[in-house]
Design an enzyme around this catalytic site. Structure first.
Site, PDB file in Angstrom:
ATOM      1  N   HIS A 144       2.750   3.714   6.251  1.00 31.78           N
ATOM      2  CA  HIS A 144       3.443   3.561   7.540  1.00 31.78           C
ATOM      3  C   HIS A 144       2.713   4.478   8.529  1.00 31.78           C
ATOM      4  CE1 HIS A 144       6.380   2.243   4.590  1.00 31.78           C
ATOM      5  NE2 HIS A 144       7.092   1.685   5.549  1.00 31.78           N
ATOM      6  N   GLY A 158       3.387  -1.979   4.476  1.00 30.45           N
ATOM      7  CA  GLY A 158       2.774  -0.914   3.687  1.00 30.45           C
ATOM      8  C   GLY A 158       3.303  -0.810   2.263  1.00 30.45           C
ATOM      9  N   GLU A 194       0.109  -0.674   9.168  1.00 26.99           N
ATOM     10  CA  GLU A 194       1.072  -0.534  10.275  1.00 26.99           C
ATOM     11  C   GLU A 194       1.559  -1.941  10.627  1.00 26.99           C
ATOM     12  OE1 GLU A 194       2.811   1.901  12.026  1.00 26.99           O
ATOM     13  OE2 GLU A 194       3.621   0.093  12.929  1.00 26.99           O
ATOM     14  N   SER A 221      -0.686  11.092  11.054  1.00 25.52           N
ATOM     15  CA  SER A 221      -1.261  11.227   9.707  1.00 25.52           C
ATOM     16  C   SER A 221      -2.617  10.511   9.543  1.00 25.52           C
ATOM     17  CB  SER A 221      -0.254  10.746   8.647  1.00 25.52           C
ATOM     18  OG  SER A 221       0.270   9.480   8.978  1.00 25.52           O
ATOM     19  N   ASP A 229       5.824   6.897   4.590  1.00 25.50           N
ATOM     20  CA  ASP A 229       6.534   7.556   5.693  1.00 25.50           C
ATOM     21  C   ASP A 229       7.273   6.524   6.551  1.00 25.50           C
ATOM     22  OD1 ASP A 229       7.314   9.447   7.558  1.00 25.50           O
ATOM     23  OD2 ASP A 229       5.382   9.468   8.591  1.00 25.50           O
ATOM     24  N   HIS A 257       3.046  16.883   7.511  1.00 19.47           N
ATOM     25  CA  HIS A 257       1.590  16.986   7.684  1.00 19.47           C
ATOM     26  C   HIS A 257       1.018  18.206   6.959  1.00 19.47           C
ATOM     27  CE1 HIS A 257       2.057  14.194  11.387  1.00 19.47           C
ATOM     28  NE2 HIS A 257       1.932  13.518  10.260  1.00 19.47           N
TER      29      HIS A 257
END
Ligand SMILES: C[S@@+](CC[C@H](N)C(=O)[O-])C[C@H]1O[C@@H](n2cnc3c(N)ncnc32)[C@H](O)[C@@H]1O
Length: 276
Positions: free
Chosen positions: A42, A144, A118, A100, A162, A19
């Site tokens: 993700h 994704g 997602e 995020s 991610d 992050h």
């Protein structure tokens, strides 16, 4: 079937590294571009309450954000990250850890666009609820990795990739995605998170990335535990697909500081920031 729940891991040392890098990448791009398209491939569910059953189970946040909460030194990336988390919480004491999508939705202005993917149905529903007030975000219940087919090359794009790596071929998908990014997209910055599980597999993964032969790829790796035979995450890394020396310099300073704050006493490996 997907079983990974980010709630068990939210706020750990990996989230901190990822992050901070994401926030700094966005700020550094905004210095030169009025409008940015942010893609979160993700996304997770966006909000993780410290008091929830998930977060209370292993309390992984004690290895990450808890160690930073009283940070009183001068690293600008760490201080800015803490300020963002507190602003999102609307409180100095954090009640939840923002994922995020929430962090980026908070930072983005009206000229930016946010696209979140997602795949897990429940996480998707939670994310839709948690972002319902953030009108700048669009959310897709889709794979994704498909984002590469939808990138608009004319728009400056920042991508966070991610995966949970619960499916083994996530490593191969990441490699293939990097090959595509390198071959096709000049106007794109990507942050790819990966876990460091054991030395051999990690070396192989990095070697395969090196073979792509791009001069835009930097490895940022933060070990926190001793590398040994035991199962589990020894640290984590970011593959930064971006050429900006400014961002790399910021991350160098930050990782040096994070290493001292987050590693345990047995950690025997130094952090790495190198072009590969
Ligand atoms: C590590 S978590 C994401 C955390 C989030 N990026 C953050 O930093 O707050 C990974 C998420 O990806 C989801 N996922 C797994 N495979 C996916 C895929 N192919 N496409 C989209 N989402 C996926 C999982 O359900 C999980 O919620």
């Amino acid at each position: 079937m997907l079983s990974y729940k980010h709630g068990y891991h939210a706020g750990n040392e990996a989230d901190v590294l990822k992050h901070i890098c994401l926030i700094q990448a966005y700020i550094s791009l905004k210095r030169h571009h009025k409008s940015i398209t942010y893609v979160d491939t993700h996304s997770g569910s966006g909000i993780y309450k410290f008091a929830s059953d998930y977060m209370s189970k292993n309390k992984e946040y004690n290895r990450g954000i808890t160690k930073l909460e009283n940070y009183k030194f001068e690293n600008q990336s760490i201080n800015y990250y803490l300020k963002v988390l507190r602003n999102i919480n609307k409180c100095k004491k954090l009640l939840f850890y923002p994922g995020s999508p929430l962090i980026m939705s908070h930072l983005a202005d009206n000229l930016d666009q946010i696209l979140c993917y997602e795949l897990h149905n429940n996480e998707f529903k939670l994310l839709r609820k948690n972002l319902s007030k953030n009108l700048n975000a669009k959310i897709f219940n889709k794979d994704g990795f498909e984002f590469v087919n939808k990138v608009n090359e004319k728009k400056k794009t920042l991508v966070l990739i991610d995966p949970s790596y619960e499916i083994k071929d996530d490593f191969d998908k990441v490699l293939n995605t990097l090959r595509t990014l390198n071959a096709k997209f000049e106007n794109l910055t990507a942050i790819i998170w990966y876990p460091v599980l054991n030395i051999e597999n990690n070396d192989l993964f990095i070697e395969n990335i090196r073979k792509i032969g791009s001069n835009r790829i930097t490895r940022i790796e933060l070990p926190v535990k001793k590398y040994d035979e035991e199962v589990g995450m020894k640290g984590s890394g970011i593959i930064l697909f971006d050429g900006s020396p400014y961002l790399i310099k910021l991350m160098k300073e930050c990782v040096k500081e994070l290493y001292h704050l987050l590693k345990d006493e047995y950690c025997n490996i130094k952090p790495k920031i190198q072009k590969i």
